[in-house]
Design a protein around this motif. Structure first.
Motif, short mmCIF file in Angstrom:
data_model
loop_
_atom_site.label_atom_id
_atom_site.label_comp_id
_atom_site.label_asym_id
_atom_site.label_seq_id
_atom_site.Cartn_x
_atom_site.Cartn_y
_atom_site.Cartn_z
N LYS A 150 0.83 -1.21 0.00
CA LYS A 150 0.00 0.00 0.00
C LYS A 150 0.86 1.26 0.00
O LYS A 150 0.43 2.31 -0.51
CB LYS A 150 -0.96 -0.01 1.18
CG LYS A 150 -0.31 0.02 2.55
CD LYS A 150 -1.37 -0.05 3.65
CE LYS A 150 -0.74 -0.02 5.03
NZ LYS A 150 -1.78 -0.14 6.12
N PHE A 163 -11.77 0.91 2.85
CA PHE A 163 -10.46 0.55 2.30
C PHE A 163 -10.04 1.66 1.35
O PHE A 163 -10.77 2.02 0.42
CB PHE A 163 -10.53 -0.79 1.57
CG PHE A 163 -11.04 -1.92 2.42
CD1 PHE A 163 -10.22 -2.50 3.37
CD2 PHE A 163 -12.34 -2.38 2.28
CE1 PHE A 163 -10.69 -3.55 4.18
CE2 PHE A 163 -12.82 -3.41 3.07
CZ PHE A 163 -11.99 -3.99 4.03
N GLU A 219 -4.94 0.68 -0.32
CA GLU A 219 -5.21 -0.64 0.26
C GLU A 219 -5.92 -1.55 -0.74
O GLU A 219 -5.66 -2.76 -0.79
CB GLU A 219 -6.05 -0.48 1.53
CG GLU A 219 -5.27 0.13 2.69
CD GLU A 219 -6.15 0.55 3.84
OE1 GLU A 219 -5.62 0.68 4.96
OE2 GLU A 219 -7.37 0.76 3.65
#
Length: 280
Positions: A139, A217, A221
């Motif tokens: 990420k 999210f 992510e």
């Protein structure tokens, strides 16, 4: 840059927005596709003086902002308040479904309700366009793989989605259920994809008001998660979920009718407008 594709369906030409002026990029690139979205290609386009490009006359149709989209990936229930309005639990991992590429249309094209539809719904979403192959990325590095961002209307037929047995894809994939654009805004103009306001009006009434800051999210992510399942390729589009205010969540539920008009906006990414028609 704001990259755009304009012209008749299936014969769109590449262009870019220079203020309110549409400029033709045909002399520099064949199309805006995954093949032209890597960092080097975007840098080459950014180096062009827009004043040297031909101005496009009239008011041409605007097509999907990416041509030859590889995968159209969608994330479900990615806003906690949207999950609450639908009565769904907060997901532990990103919920993934696919939207058929045959659903993809321009941002202002007519959305056609399929035969027998009584539960067609609206969903304003942030679209993420992949610029280079992403596999097993973290990420922390994920946004390096993004070419840019756009608006997606994840139009959904809720009866098809939830009552026809099987995956959500059934209710997400009817023809015209993926308006995308009006333009691809390159990532240098979107420093924080988690801080964009968004809205959807139906017949002039505000239905959805939200911000990408409330995603469960984040974009990074989501890319991390998906890239650990399969390779994301240049030109893939990820639609990242919708804030509250969809028709399914209203009391009583409210759905689209022929003649309705949807208008969608995301901060810095432009505006969409679709009339609702009826499929033959």
């Amino acid at each position: 840059m704001k990259l755009v594709r304009y012209g008749k369906t299936g014969a769109e030409k590449p262009g870019l927005m220079h203020g309110d002026s549409l400029r033709d990029l045909s002399a520099h690139v064949d199309d805006i596709t995954g093949a032209t979205l890597d960092d080097a290609s975007l840098a080459r386009l950014a180096a062009i003086d827009p004043e040297t490009l031909p101005e496009v006359a009239g008011n041409p149709r605007i097509g999907p902002c990416v041509g030859n989209i590889g995968k159209f990936l969608c994330i479900g229930l990615n806003y906690s308040d949207h999950a609450a309005e639908t009565g769904a639990a907060i997901p532990e991992h990103p919920i993934l479904f696919f939207k058929a590429n045959s659903a993809i249309v321009g941002p202002n094209d007519t959305v056609m309700m399929p035969r027998g539809s009584t539960h067609t719904d609206w969903e304003v979403e942030l679209g993420v366009v992949i610029g280079k192959a992403a596999k097993y990325v973290s990420k922390e590095d994920a946004l390096d793989y993004v070419a840019g961002y756009c608006i997606v209307n994840d139009v959904s037929e809720r009866h098809f989605q939830t009552q026809l047995t099987g995956q959500w894809t059934k209710g997400k994939s009817p023809d015209t259920f993926g308006p995308t654009g009006p333009w691809l805004v390159t990532k240098d103009e979107v420093p924080d994809p988690q801080n964009l306001s968004m809205s959807c009006d139906v017949n002039g009434k505000r239905m959805q008001t939200g911000t990408t800051s409330t995603m469960i999210f984040t974009v990074a992510e989501i890319i991390e998660h998906l890239s650990h399942l399969f390779t994301l390729h240049p030109g893939d589009v990820i639609s990242t979920g919708t804030p509250p205010g969809v028709g399914m969540g209203m009391k009583p539920p409210t759905y689209l009718k022929v003649g309705d008009v949807m208008e969608l906006e995301i901060e810095g990414l432009g505006h969409q407008r679709q009339e609702v028609g009826e499929d033959a």
